[in-house]
Design a protein around this motif. Structure first.
Motif, PDB file in Angstrom:
ATOM      1  N   VAL A   6       3.238  11.860  -0.698  1.00 20.73           N
ATOM      2  CA  VAL A   6       2.691  11.326   0.548  1.00 20.73           C
ATOM      3  C   VAL A   6       3.026  12.303   1.668  1.00 20.73           C
ATOM      4  O   VAL A   6       4.186  12.674   1.856  1.00 20.73           O
ATOM      5  CB  VAL A   6       3.280   9.934   0.866  1.00 20.73           C
ATOM      6  CG1 VAL A   6       2.809   9.456   2.238  1.00 20.73           C
ATOM      7  CG2 VAL A   6       2.878   8.923  -0.205  1.00 20.73           C
ATOM      8  N   THR A  44       0.833  -1.209   0.000  1.00 19.36           N
ATOM      9  CA  THR A  44       0.000   0.000   0.000  1.00 19.36           C
ATOM     10  C   THR A  44       0.863   1.252   0.000  1.00 19.36           C
ATOM     11  O   THR A  44       0.547   2.251  -0.664  1.00 19.36           O
ATOM     12  CB  THR A  44      -0.924   0.006   1.240  1.00 19.36           C
ATOM     13  OG1 THR A  44      -1.741  -1.159   1.216  1.00 19.36           O
ATOM     14  CG2 THR A  44      -1.819   1.240   1.249  1.00 19.36           C
ATOM     15  N   THR A  45       1.963   1.209   0.731  1.00 21.83           N
ATOM     16  CA  THR A  45       2.887   2.343   0.785  1.00 21.83           C
ATOM     17  C   THR A  45       3.521   2.592  -0.582  1.00 21.83           C
ATOM     18  O   THR A  45       3.616   3.748  -1.033  1.00 21.83           O
ATOM     19  CB  THR A  45       3.990   2.075   1.834  1.00 21.83           C
ATOM     20  OG1 THR A  45       3.374   1.905   3.114  1.00 21.83           O
ATOM     21  CG2 THR A  45       4.979   3.238   1.901  1.00 21.83           C
ATOM     22  N   ILE A  76       1.319   4.623   6.806  1.00 19.17           N
ATOM     23  CA  ILE A  76       2.097   4.709   5.564  1.00 19.17           C
ATOM     24  C   ILE A  76       3.353   5.536   5.783  1.00 19.17           C
ATOM     25  O   ILE A  76       4.447   5.160   5.341  1.00 19.17           O
ATOM     26  CB  ILE A  76       1.226   5.289   4.429  1.00 19.17           C
ATOM     27  CG1 ILE A  76       0.193   4.248   3.990  1.00 19.17           C
ATOM     28  CG2 ILE A  76       2.089   5.721   3.240  1.00 19.17           C
ATOM     29  CD1 ILE A  76      -0.777   4.715   2.941  1.00 19.17           C
ATOM     30  N   TRP A  77       3.215   6.661   6.490  1.00 16.43           N
ATOM     31  CA  TRP A  77       4.394   7.494   6.750  1.00 16.43           C
ATOM     32  C   TRP A  77       5.435   6.730   7.571  1.00 16.43           C
ATOM     33  O   TRP A  77       6.635   6.779   7.272  1.00 16.43           O
ATOM     34  CB  TRP A  77       3.995   8.778   7.468  1.00 16.43           C
ATOM     35  CG  TRP A  77       5.179   9.665   7.748  1.00 16.43           C
ATOM     36  CD1 TRP A  77       5.852   9.820   8.922  1.00 16.43           C
ATOM     37  CD2 TRP A  77       5.862  10.490   6.795  1.00 16.43           C
ATOM     38  NE1 TRP A  77       6.906  10.688   8.781  1.00 16.43           N
ATOM     39  CE2 TRP A  77       6.932  11.117   7.484  1.00 16.43           C
ATOM     40  CE3 TRP A  77       5.668  10.766   5.437  1.00 16.43           C
ATOM     41  CZ2 TRP A  77       7.801  12.007   6.851  1.00 16.43           C
ATOM     42  CZ3 TRP A  77       6.542  11.649   4.812  1.00 16.43           C
ATOM     43  CH2 TRP A  77       7.590  12.258   5.504  1.00 16.43           C
ATOM     44  N   SER A 109       0.939   4.142  -2.825  1.00 11.37           N
ATOM     45  CA  SER A 109       0.709   5.542  -2.444  1.00 11.37           C
ATOM     46  C   SER A 109       1.798   6.439  -3.005  1.00 11.37           C
ATOM     47  O   SER A 109       1.527   7.540  -3.509  1.00 11.37           O
ATOM     48  CB  SER A 109       0.653   5.679  -0.917  1.00 11.37           C
ATOM     49  OG  SER A 109      -0.436   4.953  -0.388  1.00 11.37           O
ATOM     50  N   THR A 141       5.883   3.566   7.690  1.00  6.85           N
ATOM     51  CA  THR A 141       6.471   2.532   6.830  1.00  6.85           C
ATOM     52  C   THR A 141       7.548   3.140   5.941  1.00  6.85           C
ATOM     53  O   THR A 141       8.622   2.548   5.747  1.00  6.85           O
ATOM     54  CB  THR A 141       5.385   1.866   5.963  1.00  6.85           C
ATOM     55  OG1 THR A 141       4.399   1.280   6.809  1.00  6.85           O
ATOM     56  CG2 THR A 141       5.994   0.780   5.077  1.00  6.85           C
ATOM     57  N   ILE A 142       7.277   4.327   5.397  1.00  3.26           N
ATOM     58  CA  ILE A 142       8.283   5.017   4.572  1.00  3.26           C
ATOM     59  C   ILE A 142       9.540   5.268   5.384  1.00  3.26           C
ATOM     60  O   ILE A 142      10.669   5.024   4.920  1.00  3.26           O
ATOM     61  CB  ILE A 142       7.719   6.337   4.018  1.00  3.26           C
ATOM     62  CG1 ILE A 142       6.629   6.064   2.967  1.00  3.26           C
ATOM     63  CG2 ILE A 142       8.836   7.197   3.406  1.00  3.26           C
ATOM     64  CD1 ILE A 142       5.894   7.304   2.498  1.00  3.26           C
TER      65      ILE A 142
END
Length: 202
Positions: free
Chosen positions: A20, A10-11, A28-29, A14, A31-32
């Motif tokens: 993002v 998903t990341t 998500i952030w 995105s 994960t980044i």
């Protein structure tokens, strides 16, 4: 696919979809930030590299220079009016940074109408002109350059990524177009500055 793999995928999706923001989706952030080297290694295979600005709170994918692979990062064609809108926003940020240097600049529709108007001296339909600025605002929201201020539909927060998108090279190219436009339309910088001062609150 387990939850961790799903979140990683998903990341990636995105990032491939656009910018993002840190305040958009915490999972998500995070994960980044925790998988940035893995993401960069993965994306390098398709000619992209990960760019993270922790202070600005955003991340995006950049096409690697000189790569012969097809371009995956969308290039957004901008009209002259939209380009001017972004340049004026960039100038606003510079003035704001010099004055305070704290937080993000907040602008209103009426601010941008006032800033843009001197560059279009033949405006006869005020409503139509204001609507054209509203379309610029909508485009800037879509590009995540502006974000609406919570509980206030008339104010927009200018995001730090504008500093990167409208850089010295971009400004240099636009300034050449701007000089040609102003010459063709008989507009001088002195006139635009006088219009700005006239519209400023006393």
């Amino acid at each position: 696919m387990d939850k961790t793999e799903t979140l990683f995928s998903t990341t990636l999706i995105s990032l491939l979809s656009g910018i993002v923001m840190k305040n958009g989706n915490a999972e998500i952030w995070n994960t980044i930030m925790s998988k940035q080297y893995l993401i960069d290694e993965y994306m390098a295979k398709i000619g992209l590299s990960l760019v993270i600005d922790e202070d600005g709170g955003y991340a995006f994918l950049k096409q690697n220079d000189g790569d012969e692979l097809p371009h995956l990062v969308k290039r957004q064609p901008l009209s002259f009016r939209m380009s001017l809108f972004l340049v004026l926003l960039r100038n606003e940020i510079n003035e704001y940074d010099s004055a305070t240097g704290e937080g993000n600049l907040v602008v209103r529709e009426e601010d941008m109408v006032r800033r843009m108007k001197p560059y279009f001296p033949e405006v006869t339909d005020e409503v139509k002109f204001t609507n054209s600025i509203d379309r610029c605002i909508s485009k800037a929201l879509e590009m995540k350059i502006l974000m609406p201020v919570k509980d206030n539909e008339e104010e927009f927060e200018v995001q730090p990524i504008l500093r990167r998108l409208v850089d010295a090279e971009w400004l240099s190219g636009f300034n050449r177009e701007m000089e040609r436009y102003m010459e063709e339309n008989g507009i001088s910088m002195k006139e635009t500055e006088e219009e700005d001062k006239k519209d400023e609150p006393v």
